[in-house]
Each structure stands twice: as C-alpha cells, then as structure tokens.
Write an enzyme that holds these catalytic residues in place. Structure first.
Site, PDB file in Angstrom:
ATOM      1  N   LYS A  10     -34.726  28.023   1.526  1.00 46.02           N
ATOM      2  CA  LYS A  10     -34.681  29.449   1.137  1.00 46.02           C
ATOM      3  C   LYS A  10     -35.278  29.640  -0.243  1.00 46.02           C
ATOM      4  CE  LYS A  10     -31.325  28.764  -2.105  1.00 46.02           C
ATOM      5  NZ  LYS A  10     -31.466  28.928  -3.544  1.00 46.02           N
ATOM      6  N   PRO A  93     -38.264  19.272  -1.206  1.00 50.45           N
ATOM      7  CA  PRO A  93     -37.900  18.658  -2.494  1.00 50.45           C
ATOM      8  C   PRO A  93     -36.423  18.884  -2.831  1.00 50.45           C
ATOM      9  CG  PRO A  93     -39.826  20.083  -2.734  1.00 50.45           C
ATOM     10  CD  PRO A  93     -39.331  20.274  -1.342  1.00 50.45           C
ATOM     11  N   ALA A  95     -32.996  18.995  -5.600  1.00 53.90           N
ATOM     12  CA  ALA A  95     -32.663  19.621  -6.894  1.00 53.90           C
ATOM     13  C   ALA A  95     -33.757  20.611  -7.263  1.00 53.90           C
ATOM     14  CB  ALA A  95     -32.472  18.572  -7.991  1.00 53.90           C
ATOM     15  N   ALA A  96     -34.161  21.405  -6.277  1.00 55.19           N
ATOM     16  CA  ALA A  96     -35.368  22.215  -6.381  1.00 55.19           C
ATOM     17  C   ALA A  96     -35.095  23.712  -6.371  1.00 55.19           C
ATOM     18  CB  ALA A  96     -36.312  21.863  -5.229  1.00 55.19           C
ATOM     19  N   GLY A  97     -33.841  24.123  -6.131  1.00 58.53           N
ATOM     20  CA  GLY A  97     -33.533  25.554  -6.033  1.00 58.53           C
ATOM     21  C   GLY A  97     -33.891  26.133  -4.684  1.00 58.53           C
ATOM     22  N   ASP A 135     -23.836  28.045  -1.030  1.00 59.48           N
ATOM     23  CA  ASP A 135     -25.046  28.562  -0.370  1.00 59.48           C
ATOM     24  C   ASP A 135     -25.084  28.279   1.122  1.00 59.48           C
ATOM     25  OD1 ASP A 135     -26.130  29.516  -2.659  1.00 59.48           O
ATOM     26  OD2 ASP A 135     -27.659  27.957  -2.887  1.00 59.48           O
TER      27      ASP A 135
END
Ligand code: C5P
Length: 293
Positions: A10, A93, A95-97, A135
C-alpha cells in the site's frame, strides 16, 4: 493441498497524526491505497507446529516474524493442534513504509482460514488482525480505505475517479526507516504530532470530485517531519518528481519509500529514465498503474 496467495502492499495518500494516546500509540487518520506489487505466500497443512521458510535470509522465521505470529494467532483462536508449512517469497522492500509485513500478516490470516476450511468469520479475522498490528486490517479488504484510530478502523472506499489512468513511481533509497523511531521523533515536531482532524476526509472528497491537480494539495504525511530532516535525500527525490511530471510527491507511511503520481504511463516512464540519470541506477524502483485493475 497447497495454496498460493499474493500479498500486496500500500501507499498512504495522507497520513495525518492527531496526537499521542495514553496507550503509547498515535491517533491518526489516513487514506491507504492498494499497490499491485506482491510478495507470495504458500500454505500447506501438515507436520507439527508452524514451519516457516522465507526467501530472504535476513528475516526471522520464528515468533519475531508477523507471518508466524498471524498463523499462531489463527491456530490458537481456533484451538487447532494442526501443523502448517508456510513459505514467504519476499519481493516488496522491507522497512519501506509500504506495509509489506502487515500485508503478509493479513494474507496469512486469509490463507490459513482458506486451508483450514474457513472456520473464522470476517469480524473474527478483523479482531485477530487488529491485535497483531495497526495496518493489518486494511489488507483484509482489497480497496482504498479511510483508516482511523491507530489505523485499524477501516472504512472501504471505491477507487477514486481522480486516480483513473494514473501511475505511481516508487523509489526505495536503499535504507529503511524504523516505524517506532519515526513515531517517537514526533515529540520534537509538535505541529506534525498534533494534526488538524478532517484532512483525510477532505482528501477523499477531492479525489472523488476533483481532478488530481486540485486534490494534490491535500496529500500530506506527518511522519515526513522527522524523516526528511534526517534524510534530506528524500526531499531531493520529491522535488525531482514534481519537476518532472508528477502531480504529487510524498513519502509513504513511516518511509523510506518515496512516490510520485503521474497522469499517465508515458510520464512515469520518462520520470524513471530521468531519475536514473540524475541519481544513479542503484535504487529499487517500480512503476505501477494506480487506478482500479
Ligand atoms: O502496530 P504496528 O506494529 O504496526 O506499529 C509499530 C509501531 O509504530 C508501534 O509499536 C508504535 O511505536 C508505532 N505506532 C504508533 N501509532 C500508531 C501506529 C504505530 O505509535 N497509530
């Protein structure tokens, strides 16, 4: 029976933090949008306990992995002694947000429910998801959503007219940003910590009624305050995206992935070509259609 499921990610079109709560989490309002980039999860009943394998050697395959924790929560809730083998093929990826880990946890809940004959109702899956992380509920459904609370209260939305035909260009700069770090740093940025409520709904209204160029002004991310101060490269990316055809440029979630939204595919491809010339070819990049697929 082996079941293979795609696990999506997302971006946050707005992430507006409204303050710190007594439980240590942050109250927020966010508009989350699915992005069609996928990890892959395979489930097979058998053996004893949870046997997790992963394509990424750096990732733990025990209770520190959200996939493991989701499978464990499912089996506990259903009081099942059964064993399961799960394989996680990582492509998004970390730890990418981009919510890759949260998506994996949601896909695990859905996959486990499928291979064990659908014993859990949608509300039961929802409460397991909320207990695992903020999330995860978003990924139990497949649409854009307005999320509130600490992120777990989801209102599903139709795909936005303003984003029809648009493309998203994503860049991961090669370093991750820790989500707890980003939230903790907000204590040093009072304006970002105490956002004005209602902005997420305003963005939804604009995306439903106005062209992207008008809605663009309401894209916002409170967590940029600490992240852009520590990593000025991300600001350079955003400026470059805007100068080269992106209507919007923003960091997703707690970062570090930065994205630009372009009105069409050709502009996204040109933007990527220019980006690679300017910043070098070492970054992870992707171009994905953003409207309904
Ligand atoms: O819930 P999740 O595990 O995704 O959150 C990771 C961390 O991010 C939390 O431990 C907390 O430090 C921070 N967080 C927060 N407020 C939220 C969501 C996350 O402070 N609404």
């Amino acid at each position: 029976m082996t079941l293979t499921k795609k696990s999506p990610c997302k971006v946050n079109l707005i992430l507006n933090i409204l303050g710190k709560r007594v439980d240590g989490f942050h109250e927020l309002e966010t508009v989350m949008h699915p992005v069609n980039l996928f990890d892959e999860l395979t489930f097979e009943r058998g053996g004893t306990g949870i046997q997790l394998t992963c394509s990424e050697p750096g990732l733990p395959v025990d209770g520190k992995n959200l996939v493991y924790r989701a499978a464990e929560a499912f089996l506990k809730f259903h009081k099942l002694e059964a064993g399961v083998r799960i394989h996680l093929e990582k492509k998004i990826p970390m730890a990418a947000g981009l919510g890759g880990g949260s998506g994996n946890a949601a896909t695990t809940l859905l996959g486990m429910n499928e291979v064990f004959g659908s014993p859990l109702t949608t509300p039961a899956l929802g409460s397991l998801a909320a207990a695992l992380g903020s999330d995860i509920n978003f990924f139990l459904q497949e649409k854009p959503a307005l999320a509130k609370g600490r992120g777990e209260h989801i209102e599903s939305l139709e795909f936005f007219p303003a984003l029809r035909g648009t493309y998203i260009f994503l860049v991961h700069p090669g370093f991750g940003i820790s989500t707890p770090w980003a939230y903790q740093q907000l204590a040093n940025f009072p304006a970002a910590l105490n956002g004005t409520p209602g902005r997420a709904q305003t963005l939804v209204d604009l995306l439903q009624r106005e062209p992207l160029e008008v809605a663009a002004r309401e894209f916002y991310n409170s967590l940029e305050a600490p992240a852009l101060q520590k990593y000025p490269l991300l600001t350079l990316f955003q400026e470059f995206f805007r100068e080269n055809g992106a209507a919007v440029a923003l960091m997703s979630g707690s970062g570090s992935t930065t994205f630009g939204i372009t009105p069409n595919r050709a502009t996204a491809i040109q933007l990527r070509e220019k980006f690679l010339v300017k910043f070098g070819e070492s970054f992870w990049t992707a171009i994905v259609p953003l409207g309904e697929s």
